[in-house]
Scaffold this motif. Structure first.
Motif, PDB file in Angstrom:
ATOM      1  N   ILE A  57       0.843  -1.199   0.000  1.00  0.00           N
ATOM      2  CA  ILE A  57       0.000   0.000   0.000  1.00  0.00           C
ATOM      3  C   ILE A  57       0.879   1.251   0.000  1.00  0.00           C
ATOM      4  CG2 ILE A  57      -1.622   1.350   1.408  1.00  0.00           C
ATOM      5  CD1 ILE A  57      -2.886  -1.383   2.223  1.00  0.00           C
ATOM      6  N   GLY A  58       1.924   1.224   0.810  1.00  0.00           N
ATOM      7  CA  GLY A  58       2.862   2.353   0.840  1.00  0.00           C
ATOM      8  C   GLY A  58       3.506   2.596  -0.509  1.00  0.00           C
ATOM      9  N   ASP A  59       3.948   1.528  -1.165  1.00  0.00           N
ATOM     10  CA  ASP A  59       4.542   1.669  -2.498  1.00  0.00           C
ATOM     11  C   ASP A  59       3.517   2.169  -3.506  1.00  0.00           C
ATOM     12  OD1 ASP A  59       7.050   0.957  -1.660  1.00  0.00           O
ATOM     13  OD2 ASP A  59       7.063  -1.002  -2.618  1.00  0.00           O
ATOM     14  N   GLY A  60       2.275   1.711  -3.368  1.00  0.00           N
ATOM     15  CA  GLY A  60       1.203   2.188  -4.244  1.00  0.00           C
ATOM     16  C   GLY A  60       0.959   3.679  -4.053  1.00  0.00           C
ATOM     17  N   LEU A  61       0.988   4.102  -2.805  1.00  0.00           N
ATOM     18  CA  LEU A  61       0.811   5.525  -2.510  1.00  0.00           C
ATOM     19  C   LEU A  61       1.966   6.350  -3.081  1.00  0.00           C
ATOM     20  CD1 LEU A  61      -0.803   7.743  -1.090  1.00  0.00           C
ATOM     21  CD2 LEU A  61       0.437   7.209   1.010  1.00  0.00           C
ATOM     22  N   LEU A  62       3.186   5.866  -2.902  1.00  0.00           N
ATOM     23  CA  LEU A  62       4.347   6.576  -3.452  1.00  0.00           C
ATOM     24  C   LEU A  62       4.295   6.621  -4.981  1.00  0.00           C
ATOM     25  CD1 LEU A  62       7.170   5.253  -1.097  1.00  0.00           C
ATOM     26  CD2 LEU A  62       6.033   7.485  -1.031  1.00  0.00           C
ATOM     27  N   THR A  63       3.762   5.579  -5.584  1.00  0.00           N
ATOM     28  CA  THR A  63       3.594   5.577  -7.044  1.00  0.00           C
ATOM     29  C   THR A  63       2.534   6.597  -7.447  1.00  0.00           C
ATOM     30  OG1 THR A  63       4.222   3.237  -7.141  1.00  0.00           O
ATOM     31  CG2 THR A  63       3.032   4.121  -9.044  1.00  0.00           C
ATOM     32  N   ALA A  64       1.422   6.625  -6.736  1.00  0.00           N
ATOM     33  CA  ALA A  64       0.353   7.586  -7.043  1.00  0.00           C
ATOM     34  C   ALA A  64       0.827   9.028  -6.857  1.00  0.00           C
ATOM     35  CB  ALA A  64      -0.864   7.310  -6.153  1.00  0.00           C
ATOM     36  N   LEU A  65       1.742   9.236  -5.913  1.00  0.00           N
ATOM     37  CA  LEU A  65       2.278  10.580  -5.674  1.00  0.00           C
ATOM     38  C   LEU A  65       3.378  10.964  -6.657  1.00  0.00           C
ATOM     39  CD1 LEU A  65       2.386  10.529  -1.762  1.00  0.00           C
ATOM     40  CD2 LEU A  65       0.810  11.826  -3.227  1.00  0.00           C
ATOM     41  N   GLY A  66       3.767  10.036  -7.518  1.00  0.00           N
ATOM     42  CA  GLY A  66       4.749  10.334  -8.548  1.00  0.00           C
ATOM     43  C   GLY A  66       6.191  10.051  -8.201  1.00  0.00           C
ATOM     44  N   LEU A  67       6.440   9.417  -7.063  1.00  0.00           N
ATOM     45  CA  LEU A  67       7.822   9.087  -6.705  1.00  0.00           C
ATOM     46  C   LEU A  67       8.348   7.915  -7.533  1.00  0.00           C
ATOM     47  CD1 LEU A  67      10.214   9.698  -4.805  1.00  0.00           C
ATOM     48  CD2 LEU A  67       9.252   8.062  -3.213  1.00  0.00           C
ATOM     49  N   PHE A  68       7.470   6.968  -7.821  1.00  0.00           N
ATOM     50  CA  PHE A  68       7.825   5.801  -8.629  1.00  0.00           C
ATOM     51  C   PHE A  68       7.039   5.813  -9.923  1.00  0.00           C
ATOM     52  CE2 PHE A  68       8.060   3.455  -4.324  1.00  0.00           C
ATOM     53  CZ  PHE A  68       9.363   3.862  -4.111  1.00  0.00           C
ATOM     54  N   ASP A  69       7.639   5.241 -10.950  1.00  0.00           N
ATOM     55  CA  ASP A  69       6.958   5.014 -12.211  1.00  0.00           C
ATOM     56  C   ASP A  69       7.430   3.658 -12.723  1.00  0.00           C
ATOM     57  OD1 ASP A  69       5.452   5.544 -14.594  1.00  0.00           O
ATOM     58  OD2 ASP A  69       7.344   6.021 -15.591  1.00  0.00           O
ATOM     59  N   PHE A  70       6.478   2.769 -12.943  1.00  0.00           N
ATOM     60  CA  PHE A  70       6.793   1.434 -13.428  1.00  0.00           C
ATOM     61  C   PHE A  70       6.339   1.308 -14.869  1.00  0.00           C
ATOM     62  CE2 PHE A  70       6.301   1.009  -8.836  1.00  0.00           C
ATOM     63  CZ  PHE A  70       7.433   0.290  -8.500  1.00  0.00           C
ATOM     64  N   ASP A  71       7.093   0.556 -15.667  1.00  0.00           N
ATOM     65  CA  ASP A  71       6.736   0.327 -17.064  1.00  0.00           C
ATOM     66  C   ASP A  71       5.523  -0.589 -17.202  1.00  0.00           C
ATOM     67  OD1 ASP A  71       8.871   1.916 -17.875  1.00  0.00           O
ATOM     68  OD2 ASP A  71      10.243   0.206 -18.040  1.00  0.00           O
TER      69      ASP A  71
END
Length: 157
Positions: A57-71
């Motif tokens: 969930i934390g990683d999902g939140l960080l992705t939604a906030l733009g910290l991560f981007d996955f192909d």
């Protein structure tokens, strides 16, 4: 002895998941399953798996906030999280008796380095750049690792 085998097994899982991503998902699952199968305290280990959901969930939140981007959808990341929380009963067990400020420091450093290594190996993109991402990840992991340790203490006394 299992402590060292488990630590090496988690590193093998991490590299398999990061390097092979979804293409090597079957191998990542096999490594995770072998950790469960060979564990001397399987029941206590399985109690910790909800902590993996917290991490996802934390990683999902960080992705939604733009910290991560996955192909692509990083299904492989789940194997890392489930394997990581498994280490809390084994190779990271020594953290239980460590002062939380030191746990926070170690979390800030090691968690950050893990994601930066994953980015360098092409598993994740860091749209905010390495420096800002590292600062944000260090803060996040400085809170997350002590939280995981405290929850582990509560659930697996």
């Amino acid at each position: 002895m299992f402590l060292w085998i488990q630590a090496l097994g988690f590193q093998a899982l991490w590299f398999t998941a990061v390097l092979g991503q979804n293409q090597w998902l079957v191998l990542s699952f096999a490594l995770l399953a072998s950790s469960v199968f060979f564990s001397p305290q399987r029941r206590a280990d399985l109690k910790l798996w909800p902590l993996a959901i917290l991490g996802l969930i934390g990683d999902g939140l960080l992705t939604a906030l733009g910290l991560f981007d996955f192909d692509h959808a990083p299904l492989w990341l789940a194997t890392i999280w489930f394997g990581f929380v498994f280490t809390l009963n084994h190779s990271l067990r020594w953290l239980y008796n460590t002062r939380l400020i030191l746990v926070a420091t170690l979390g800030g450093i090691s968690g950050t380095l893990s994601y930066l290594a994953g980015a360098r190996l092409g598993a994740v993109n860091l749209p905010l750049g390495e420096l800002l991402s590292a600062m944000l990840l260090a803060s996040y992991w400085a809170l997350l690792l002590p939280t995981l340790i405290l929850l582990r203490r509560r659930w697996c006394v």
